[in-house]
Design a protein around this motif. Structure first.
Motif, PDB file in Angstrom:
ATOM      1  N   LYS A   2       0.868  -1.184   0.000  1.00 35.15           N
ATOM      2  CA  LYS A   2       0.000   0.000   0.000  1.00 35.15           C
ATOM      3  C   LYS A   2       0.897   1.224   0.000  1.00 35.15           C
ATOM      4  CE  LYS A   2      -3.734  -2.225   2.485  1.00 35.15           C
ATOM      5  NZ  LYS A   2      -4.432  -2.333   3.761  1.00 35.15           N
ATOM      6  N   VAL A   3       0.645   2.129  -0.951  1.00 33.77           N
ATOM      7  CA  VAL A   3       1.532   3.286  -1.134  1.00 33.77           C
ATOM      8  C   VAL A   3       0.719   4.569  -0.993  1.00 33.77           C
ATOM      9  CG1 VAL A   3       3.056   4.477  -2.781  1.00 33.77           C
ATOM     10  CG2 VAL A   3       3.065   1.985  -2.671  1.00 33.77           C
ATOM     11  N   LEU A   4       1.301   5.547  -0.317  1.00 37.58           N
ATOM     12  CA  LEU A   4       0.678   6.873  -0.189  1.00 37.58           C
ATOM     13  C   LEU A   4       1.604   7.900  -0.831  1.00 37.58           C
ATOM     14  CD1 LEU A   4      -1.248   9.048   1.067  1.00 37.58           C
ATOM     15  CD2 LEU A   4       0.140   8.887   3.156  1.00 37.58           C
ATOM     16  N   ILE A   5       1.052   8.681  -1.760  1.00 34.06           N
ATOM     17  CA  ILE A   5       1.809   9.787  -2.365  1.00 34.06           C
ATOM     18  C   ILE A   5       1.314  11.077  -1.733  1.00 34.06           C
ATOM     19  CG2 ILE A   5       2.234  11.071  -4.520  1.00 34.06           C
ATOM     20  CD1 ILE A   5       1.883   8.414  -6.027  1.00 34.06           C
ATOM     21  N   LEU A   6       2.229  11.944  -1.333  1.00 32.76           N
ATOM     22  CA  LEU A   6       1.844  13.248  -0.788  1.00 32.76           C
ATOM     23  C   LEU A   6       1.967  14.304  -1.881  1.00 32.76           C
ATOM     24  CD1 LEU A   6       3.586  13.262   2.737  1.00 32.76           C
ATOM     25  CD2 LEU A   6       1.262  12.529   2.134  1.00 32.76           C
ATOM     26  N   GLY A   7       0.913  15.123  -2.049  1.00 34.36           N
ATOM     27  CA  GLY A   7       0.952  16.203  -3.033  1.00 34.36           C
ATOM     28  C   GLY A   7      -0.275  16.184  -3.929  1.00 34.36           C
ATOM     29  N   SER A   8      -0.337  17.118  -4.877  1.00 35.89           N
ATOM     30  CA  SER A   8      -1.554  17.234  -5.677  1.00 35.89           C
ATOM     31  C   SER A   8      -1.336  17.795  -7.086  1.00 35.89           C
ATOM     32  CB  SER A   8      -2.541  18.166  -4.952  1.00 35.89           C
ATOM     33  OG  SER A   8      -1.947  19.441  -4.791  1.00 35.89           O
ATOM     34  N   GLY A   9      -0.080  18.057  -7.470  1.00 39.47           N
ATOM     35  CA  GLY A   9       0.188  18.750  -8.737  1.00 39.47           C
ATOM     36  C   GLY A   9       0.474  17.808  -9.899  1.00 39.47           C
ATOM     37  N   GLY A  10       1.061  18.383 -10.960  1.00 36.48           N
ATOM     38  CA  GLY A  10       1.393  17.617 -12.153  1.00 36.48           C
ATOM     39  C   GLY A  10       2.451  16.560 -11.869  1.00 36.48           C
TER      40      GLY A  10
END
Ligand code: AMP
Ligand code: GLY
Length: 422
Positions: A2-10
């Motif tokens: 299970k992976v979590l990416i932090l952020g919201s851009g391109g």
């Protein structure tokens, strides 16, 4: 995993796109993510800079790996909180991320470890800054010490402008606390190169070299932006490659000597001067939009590489780069980079052809009521991969022609210059 990416851009959209393809990844989360990222990952309304909330979420969901996108969470020490909670993290701790969020720290680091950089001085008062300006010859660059979202560097034509900039940053505090200390350095000349390395604490692997287009207008005119487009790879000679490796060897040795355990991406902005490459700046994260042009060229599992970095075993991890080239063209909102207009309907997204070699990475869009609209300064990055840069460029601009919104503007000369540096 299970992976979590932090952020919201391109950049995070590109990271999510590549991570979702991994055989290792069974569930992908993104905090806070975006309407576009929601097609690839479950978006979670978490503040990515709040380490305790992120750690709490990871414990609740059993997250195995966190990939940190932007610099904010790194500067806030989110990676440290997660490591303390025994969560694997791709991204350095606060002490090492200082290389990005303090330009005077970076300058001291470079000088102490004898790594080529522009001669410069860190100044904590306007008097010190005035004396530094008077003591240096030629055009100067004034840099705010802290994070300033691309607004903290001014290349000054003369001493007068350098002093005005010091006045803006230090006395008028136009960048708030970020400009309370400044670095004043000599102005270097030459082509720029973005060199990103995956780092596992001891070893590193260089990603394909890339080139950003920071200025707003064609021909590198107009104000600096977050980046109007990028391409990769930039080919280099064996001699230049050896110098670049020499810089990264010295940086890694310096980090170790200073007791800094660095796991994540280390991005060196280099200027290729007549005296060889020199470090202009460090970023402790993937570049944006460079990442959009680099990731499609990787012919291996990104999640596996990030995990290997987090666990300190990058050496044996599979690392392969595809032949060919990739070009990313940023479509920006009216008034970007000053005060971008948002909320404009975008046409062409639903009909955009789903192809392996033509991608749309959303930087600032939203989909209220099912209609795609602009929601930021940089709206989307149209990214194409092809056998060579000229073909990738043609395909990227063909993709651009399928999209439109009121006030849309973009550079027409991405990948129009130096594709190889010898
Ligand atoms: P940054 O905001 O730190 O990414 O820097 C923005 C840009 O300022 C760089 O990409 C360079 O074009 C320019 N720059 C920074 N330092 C220097 C320098 N010493 N000489 C000339 N240009 C510089
Ligand atoms: N493209 C420059 C940066 O990511 O800082």
């Amino acid at each position: 995993m299970k992976v979590l990416i932090l952020g919201s851009g391109g950049r995070e959209h590109a990271l999510a796109w590549r991570t979702a393809q991994s055989r290792l990844v069974q569930k992908l989360y993104c905090a806070p993510g975006s309407d576009a990222i929601a097609a690839l990952a479950e978006c979670v309304a978490l503040d990515p800079c709040d380490g305790l909330s992120v750690a709490g979420f990871c414990a609740e969901k059993g997250v195995d790996l966190v990939i940190v996108g932007p610099e904010g969470p790194l500067a806030a020490g989110v990676a440290d909180v997660l490591r303390k909670a025994a969560v694997r993290v791709f991204g350095p701790g606060q002490a090492a991320a200082r290389l990005e969020y303090s330009k005077s720290f970076a300058k001291r680091f470079l000088t102490r470890h004898r790594i080529p950089t522009a001669r410069g001085r860190s100044c904590a008062t306007t008097a010190e800054a005035a004396s530094a300006i008077d003591s240096m010859k030629g055009p100067l660059v004034v840099k705010a010490d802290g994070l300033a979202a691309g607004k903290g560097v001014r290349v000054c034509a003369d001493r007068e402008e350098a002093k005005e900039t010091v006045e803006d940053f230090m006395r008028l505090k136009t960048l708030q606390a970020a400009g309370e200390t400044v670095v004043i350095e000599e102005c270097l000349c030459g082509p720029e190169l973005s060199v990103l390395a995956l780092v596992d604490g001891r070893t590193y692997k260089l990603l394909p070299h890339s080139r950003d287009h920071k200025r707003l207008l064609d021909g590198d005119k107009g104000p600096n932006t977050g980046g109007m487009g990028a391409f990769a790879p930039v080919e280099t000679s064996a001699e230049l490659e050896a110098s670049i490796r020499g810089i990264f060897d010295a940086v890694l040795a310096g980090l170790r000597a200073d007791g800094l355990d660095y796991r994540g991406v280390l991005y060196a902005g280099l200027m290729l001067t007549a005296q060889g490459p020199k470090v202009l700046e460090f970023n402790c994260r993937f570049g944006d939009p460079e990442t959009q042009a680099i990731l499609p060229l990787l012919d291996c599992d990104l999640a596996a590489l990030c995990l290997a970095c987090a666990e300190g075993r990058l050496g044996p991890a599979e690392f392969k780069v595809r032949p060919g080239a990739c070009v990313c063209v940023t479509l920006a909102s009216e008034n970007y980079p000053r005060a971008p207009m948002t909320g404009r309907p975008i046409t062409g997204i639903e009909e955009f052809p789903a192809r392996e070699d033509l991608m749309l990475f959303h930087a600032g869009t939203a989909r209220p009521g099912g209609l795609w609209t602009t929601a930021g300064g940089r709206v989307v990055g149209v990214t194409a991969r092809a056998a060579d840069a000229a073909a990738a460029k043609r395909l990227a601009y063909e993709g651009v022609s399928r999209l439109s919104f009121d006030g849309m503007h973009y550079r027409r000369d991405i990948a129009g210059e130096i594709l190889a540096i010898r």
